[in-house]
Design a protein around this motif. Structure first.
Motif, PDB file in Angstrom:
ATOM      1  N   LYS A   1       0.856  -1.181   0.000  1.00 47.82           N
ATOM      2  CA  LYS A   1       0.000   0.000   0.000  1.00 47.82           C
ATOM      3  C   LYS A   1       0.894   1.234   0.000  1.00 47.82           C
ATOM      4  CE  LYS A   1      -2.128   0.774   3.830  1.00 47.82           C
ATOM      5  NZ  LYS A   1      -3.042   0.759   4.961  1.00 47.82           N
ATOM      6  N   ILE A   2       0.518   2.224  -0.798  1.00 48.31           N
ATOM      7  CA  ILE A   2       1.249   3.489  -0.855  1.00 48.31           C
ATOM      8  C   ILE A   2       0.324   4.601  -0.386  1.00 48.31           C
ATOM      9  CG2 ILE A   2       2.436   5.151  -2.333  1.00 48.31           C
ATOM     10  CD1 ILE A   2       2.947   2.790  -4.276  1.00 48.31           C
ATOM     11  N   ASN A   3       0.748   5.312   0.651  1.00 48.52           N
ATOM     12  CA  ASN A   3       0.038   6.492   1.129  1.00 48.52           C
ATOM     13  C   ASN A   3       1.007   7.659   1.143  1.00 48.52           C
ATOM     14  OD1 ASN A   3      -2.304   5.023   1.497  1.00 48.52           O
ATOM     15  ND2 ASN A   3      -2.145   4.906   3.699  1.00 48.52           N
ATOM     16  N   VAL A   4       0.461   8.868   1.201  1.00 43.02           N
ATOM     17  CA  VAL A   4       1.274  10.077   1.176  1.00 43.02           C
ATOM     18  C   VAL A   4       0.876  10.961   2.350  1.00 43.02           C
ATOM     19  CG1 VAL A   4       1.805  12.185  -0.127  1.00 43.02           C
ATOM     20  CG2 VAL A   4       1.566   9.992  -1.331  1.00 43.02           C
ATOM     21  N   LEU A   5       1.870  11.550   2.988  1.00 41.57           N
ATOM     22  CA  LEU A   5       1.655  12.536   4.040  1.00 41.57           C
ATOM     23  C   LEU A   5       2.131  13.886   3.537  1.00 41.57           C
ATOM     24  CD1 LEU A   5       1.139  13.619   6.921  1.00 41.57           C
ATOM     25  CD2 LEU A   5       3.374  12.646   7.567  1.00 41.57           C
ATOM     26  N   ARG A   6       1.230  14.849   3.467  1.00 43.99           N
ATOM     27  CA  ARG A   6       1.569  16.220   3.073  1.00 43.99           C
ATOM     28  C   ARG A   6       1.732  17.029   4.354  1.00 43.99           C
ATOM     29  NH1 ARG A   6       3.323  21.057   1.741  1.00 43.99           N
ATOM     30  NH2 ARG A   6       2.034  22.305   0.372  1.00 43.99           N
TER      31      ARG A   6
ATOM     32  N   ILE B   1      -1.127  23.918  -4.483  1.00 44.61           N
ATOM     33  CA  ILE B   1      -0.025  22.946  -4.493  1.00 44.61           C
ATOM     34  C   ILE B   1      -0.433  21.675  -3.747  1.00 44.61           C
ATOM     35  CG2 ILE B   1       1.289  23.718  -2.468  1.00 44.61           C
ATOM     36  CD1 ILE B   1       3.010  23.038  -5.715  1.00 44.61           C
ATOM     37  N   THR B   2      -1.155  21.812  -2.634  1.00 48.27           N
ATOM     38  CA  THR B   2      -1.590  20.626  -1.892  1.00 48.27           C
ATOM     39  C   THR B   2      -2.598  19.827  -2.708  1.00 48.27           C
ATOM     40  OG1 THR B   2      -1.144  21.687   0.232  1.00 48.27           O
ATOM     41  CG2 THR B   2      -2.641  19.800   0.252  1.00 48.27           C
ATOM     42  N   THR B   3      -3.480  20.514  -3.419  1.00 41.50           N
ATOM     43  CA  THR B   3      -4.415  19.810  -4.304  1.00 41.50           C
ATOM     44  C   THR B   3      -3.638  19.016  -5.351  1.00 41.50           C
ATOM     45  OG1 THR B   3      -6.130  21.482  -3.993  1.00 41.50           O
ATOM     46  CG2 THR B   3      -6.307  20.097  -5.957  1.00 41.50           C
ATOM     47  N   HIS B   4      -2.603  19.605  -5.912  1.00 41.22           N
ATOM     48  CA  HIS B   4      -1.796  18.905  -6.919  1.00 41.22           C
ATOM     49  C   HIS B   4      -1.024  17.740  -6.315  1.00 41.22           C
ATOM     50  CE1 HIS B   4      -1.888  22.192 -10.227  1.00 41.22           C
ATOM     51  NE2 HIS B   4      -3.075  21.935  -9.725  1.00 41.22           N
ATOM     52  N   VAL B   5      -0.578  17.864  -5.067  1.00 41.21           N
ATOM     53  CA  VAL B   5       0.040  16.720  -4.380  1.00 41.21           C
ATOM     54  C   VAL B   5      -0.965  15.575  -4.312  1.00 41.21           C
ATOM     55  CG1 VAL B   5       0.826  15.870  -2.119  1.00 41.21           C
ATOM     56  CG2 VAL B   5       1.770  17.996  -3.048  1.00 41.21           C
TER      57      VAL B   5
ATOM     58  N   GLY C   1       7.161  17.660   2.030  1.00 41.00           N
ATOM     59  CA  GLY C   1       7.240  18.767   2.961  1.00 41.00           C
ATOM     60  C   GLY C   1       6.315  19.925   2.673  1.00 41.00           C
ATOM     61  N   GLY C   2       6.434  20.859   3.580  1.00 45.33           N
ATOM     62  CA  GLY C   2       5.745  22.133   3.495  1.00 45.33           C
ATOM     63  C   GLY C   2       6.782  23.219   3.657  1.00 45.33           C
ATOM     64  N   SER C   3       6.451  24.217   4.455  1.00 47.86           N
ATOM     65  CA  SER C   3       7.343  25.369   4.585  1.00 47.86           C
ATOM     66  C   SER C   3       8.675  25.025   5.256  1.00 47.86           C
ATOM     67  CB  SER C   3       6.645  26.490   5.353  1.00 47.86           C
ATOM     68  OG  SER C   3       6.277  26.041   6.644  1.00 47.86           O
ATOM     69  N   LYS C   4       8.649  24.271   6.333  1.00 47.80           N
ATOM     70  CA  LYS C   4       9.881  23.871   7.011  1.00 47.80           C
ATOM     71  C   LYS C   4       9.639  22.505   7.652  1.00 47.80           C
ATOM     72  CE  LYS C   4      13.252  25.419  10.445  1.00 47.80           C
ATOM     73  NZ  LYS C   4      14.435  24.893   9.907  1.00 47.80           N
ATOM     74  N   VAL C   5      10.424  21.532   7.287  1.00 47.99           N
ATOM     75  CA  VAL C   5      10.240  20.171   7.788  1.00 47.99           C
ATOM     76  C   VAL C   5      10.992  20.015   9.114  1.00 47.99           C
ATOM     77  CG1 VAL C   5      10.651  17.724   7.296  1.00 47.99           C
ATOM     78  CG2 VAL C   5       9.949  19.274   5.458  1.00 47.99           C
ATOM     79  N   GLN C   6      10.305  19.474  10.105  1.00 53.52           N
ATOM     80  CA  GLN C   6      10.913  19.237  11.417  1.00 53.52           C
ATOM     81  C   GLN C   6      12.028  18.208  11.309  1.00 53.52           C
ATOM     82  OE1 GLN C   6       7.634  17.701  13.656  1.00 53.52           O
ATOM     83  NE2 GLN C   6       6.700  19.698  13.998  1.00 53.52           N
TER      84      GLN C   6
ATOM     85  N   GLU D   1       7.357  19.833  -4.410  1.00 49.67           N
ATOM     86  CA  GLU D   1       6.979  18.541  -3.838  1.00 49.67           C
ATOM     87  C   GLU D   1       6.103  17.749  -4.805  1.00 49.67           C
ATOM     88  OE1 GLU D   1       4.774  21.649  -1.244  1.00 49.67           O
ATOM     89  OE2 GLU D   1       6.509  21.590  -2.540  1.00 49.67           O
ATOM     90  N   VAL D   2       5.376  18.431  -5.683  1.00 48.46           N
ATOM     91  CA  VAL D   2       4.559  17.731  -6.681  1.00 48.46           C
ATOM     92  C   VAL D   2       5.451  16.991  -7.665  1.00 48.46           C
ATOM     93  CG1 VAL D   2       2.819  17.991  -8.486  1.00 48.46           C
ATOM     94  CG2 VAL D   2       2.693  19.420  -6.440  1.00 48.46           C
ATOM     95  N   SER D   3       6.482  17.659  -8.162  1.00 49.14           N
ATOM     96  CA  SER D   3       7.374  16.998  -9.118  1.00 49.14           C
ATOM     97  C   SER D   3       8.136  15.862  -8.459  1.00 49.14           C
ATOM     98  CB  SER D   3       8.336  17.999  -9.753  1.00 49.14           C
ATOM     99  OG  SER D   3       9.215  18.554  -8.794  1.00 49.14           O
ATOM    100  N   SER D   4       8.607  16.070  -7.247  1.00 48.31           N
ATOM    101  CA  SER D   4       9.358  14.994  -6.587  1.00 48.31           C
ATOM    102  C   SER D   4       8.461  13.794  -6.317  1.00 48.31           C
ATOM    103  CB  SER D   4      10.031  15.490  -5.303  1.00 48.31           C
ATOM    104  OG  SER D   4       9.090  15.905  -4.345  1.00 48.31           O
ATOM    105  N   LEU D   5       7.219  14.046  -5.936  1.00 45.43           N
ATOM    106  CA  LEU D   5       6.285  12.944  -5.687  1.00 45.43           C
ATOM    107  C   LEU D   5       5.999  12.170  -6.973  1.00 45.43           C
ATOM    108  CD1 LEU D   5       4.410  11.445  -3.717  1.00 45.43           C
ATOM    109  CD2 LEU D   5       2.653  13.156  -4.258  1.00 45.43           C
ATOM    110  N   GLY D   6       5.751  12.891  -8.067  1.00 48.11           N
ATOM    111  CA  GLY D   6       5.476  12.226  -9.341  1.00 48.11           C
ATOM    112  C   GLY D   6       6.647  11.390  -9.822  1.00 48.11           C
TER     113      GLY D   6
END
Length: 181
Positions: free
Chosen positions: A2-7, A18-22, A110-115, A135-140
């Motif tokens: 199973k593949i899931n994504v965390l934005r 951008i989140t919609t495109h993710v 990620g978003g603005s700054k990743v912990q 992040e959209v291009s890297s995810l694709g």
């Protein structure tokens, strides 16, 4: 597998597009779910779910207030966490190792700054390039490499709308029997 994504760190209004495109990229490339953290954006969640309903399949989107709890839970249940970052190991060097495992995958973008905790708790920190990018291009790119191109053969069950591939022009079939009231 199973593949899931965390934005991570969605910011209401500022990151909606951008989140919609993710979410759309995750779905089109074979993920079954996106977890959204940061600001809770009910309109975005509704829009992504509506798109999934119209184009078929069983894709889900869910808000998670604490992304580290999700990452910990995912790993405790035997899954692997792949954090996409420009600072990680280059994808061509680790993709075979990642694909060799049939464990469920949580891909973190990620978003603005990743912990720093995300970096420390990831099974792999993976870079698509070592340059700033979306992040959209890297995810694709990552999902394409993970799927070995099999995303082109995905079938989305019960679509209302379905594109007919053509060299020229646009044709979309409308399946009224699949409309949800």
């Amino acid at each position: 597998m199973k593949i899931n994504v965390l934005r991570l760190d969605h910011r209401f209004v500022r990151d909606t597009r951008i989140t919609t495109h993710v979410c759309l990229t995750a779905r089109a490339f074979g993920a079954s779910k996106v977890y959204l953290s940061g600001d809770k954006d009910n309109k975005l969640i509704e829009n992504v779910q509506d798109t999934s309903n119209r184009w078929g399949g069983s894709f889900e989107i869910e808000y998670k207030k604490n992304p580290m709890n999700l990452i910990d839970q995912w790993k405790n249940e035997g899954g692997e966490v792949i954090h996409l970052t420009m600072y990680g190991s280059q994808v061509p060097k680790v993709i075979d190792e990642i694909k060799a495992s049939n464990k469920d995958k949580l891909i973190v973008v990620g978003g603005s700054k990743v912990q720093i905790e995300v970096y420390k708790n990831a099974t792999w920190n993976v870079s698509i390039t070592s340059q700033p990018h979306s992040e959209v291009s890297s995810l694709g790119v990552f999902q394409h490499m993970l799927m070995d191109g099999s995303e082109f053969d995905l079938k989305f069950e019960n679509p209302v709308l379905e594109v007919v591939p053509l060299a020229h022009g646009k044709t979309v079939n409308i399946n009224n029997e699949n409309k949800k009231n």
